[in-house]
Design a protein around this motif. Structure first.
Motif, PDB file in Angstrom:
ATOM      1  N   LEU A 169       0.917   4.277  -2.757  1.00 43.35           N
ATOM      2  CA  LEU A 169       0.722   5.691  -2.405  1.00 43.35           C
ATOM      3  C   LEU A 169       1.875   6.551  -2.914  1.00 43.35           C
ATOM      4  O   LEU A 169       1.671   7.679  -3.379  1.00 43.35           O
ATOM      5  CB  LEU A 169       0.558   5.845  -0.895  1.00 43.35           C
ATOM      6  N   ILE A 170       3.091   6.023  -2.835  1.00 44.69           N
ATOM      7  CA  ILE A 170       4.260   6.766  -3.330  1.00 44.69           C
ATOM      8  C   ILE A 170       4.154   6.972  -4.843  1.00 44.69           C
ATOM      9  O   ILE A 170       4.410   8.070  -5.349  1.00 44.69           O
ATOM     10  CB  ILE A 170       5.567   6.043  -2.953  1.00 44.69           C
ATOM     11  N   LEU A 227       0.833  -1.198   0.000  1.00 48.93           N
ATOM     12  CA  LEU A 227       0.000   0.000   0.000  1.00 48.93           C
ATOM     13  C   LEU A 227       0.873   1.255   0.000  1.00 48.93           C
ATOM     14  O   LEU A 227       0.580   2.220  -0.714  1.00 48.93           O
ATOM     15  CB  LEU A 227      -0.938  -0.010   1.211  1.00 48.93           C
ATOM     16  N   LYS A 228       1.960   1.227   0.770  1.00 48.60           N
ATOM     17  CA  LYS A 228       2.868   2.383   0.815  1.00 48.60           C
ATOM     18  C   LYS A 228       3.483   2.653  -0.552  1.00 48.60           C
ATOM     19  O   LYS A 228       3.584   3.801  -0.978  1.00 48.60           O
ATOM     20  CB  LYS A 228       3.968   2.161   1.846  1.00 48.60           C
ATOM     21  N   LEU A 229       3.889   1.595  -1.230  1.00 50.25           N
ATOM     22  CA  LEU A 229       4.473   1.749  -2.561  1.00 50.25           C
ATOM     23  C   LEU A 229       3.453   2.345  -3.531  1.00 50.25           C
ATOM     24  O   LEU A 229       3.780   3.229  -4.330  1.00 50.25           O
ATOM     25  CB  LEU A 229       4.973   0.403  -3.083  1.00 50.25           C
TER      26      LEU A 229
END
Length: 150
Positions: free
Chosen positions: A6-7, A2-4
């Motif tokens: 969002l980035i 999920l972080k990737l």
């Protein structure tokens, strides 16, 4: 994961915002020149190299009064003066008239001359294909090659 995601989305949004600012800056510079008279433009896409757009304010005889260039790889590039061509007839410019070492800038200058000559001759000025059109053309050519090879 999920972080990737969002980035990636944040990078895309930032790229879009910076590109919009660059387009706004270019438009303002073009309008400034256009208010002074006729403007001839040339462009050369860069891909992974610095692309270039040139704008020339020209008089009624096609002589360059002012030159501007937008050159760079990123959306942080800004319109800058393009000196050394003032007083020249735009229709006679070639790649050799541009600054040494700036291949796409030189090609954009030649494109401006070609565009001007076509305009004066009353010819249609064709638009280069967009990146999506290039992909479609390549795919179509690939399919045609495979079907003719059988």
């Amino acid at each position: 994961m999920l972080k990737l995601g969002l980035i990636v989305v944040a990078a895309f949004v930032l790229q879009a915002a910076l590109s919009m600012l660059q387009m706004r800056h270019f438009s303002k510079e073009f309008v400034k020149l256009r208010r002074q008279g006729r403007v001839a433009c040339g462009r050369k896409a860069g891909g992974f190299h610095a692309g270039a757009i040139v704008m020339f304010l020209i008089d009624s005889e096609g002589r360059i009064q002012v030159g501007r260039k937008l050159e760079g790889v990123t959306c942080l590039a800004r319109v800058r003066p393009l000196d050394g061509l003032e007083g020249r007839y735009i229709g006679s410019l070639t790649e050799e008239d541009g600054p040494k070492g700036h291949r796409n800038l030189r090609k954009a200058i030649a494109d401006a001359a070609l565009t001007y000559n076509k305009y004066v001759a009353g010819e249609e000025i064709e638009q280069p294909p967009t990146p999506f059109q290039k992909v479609g053309i390549s795919a179509r050519n690939l399919v045609r090659r495979k079907s003719t090879a059988k």
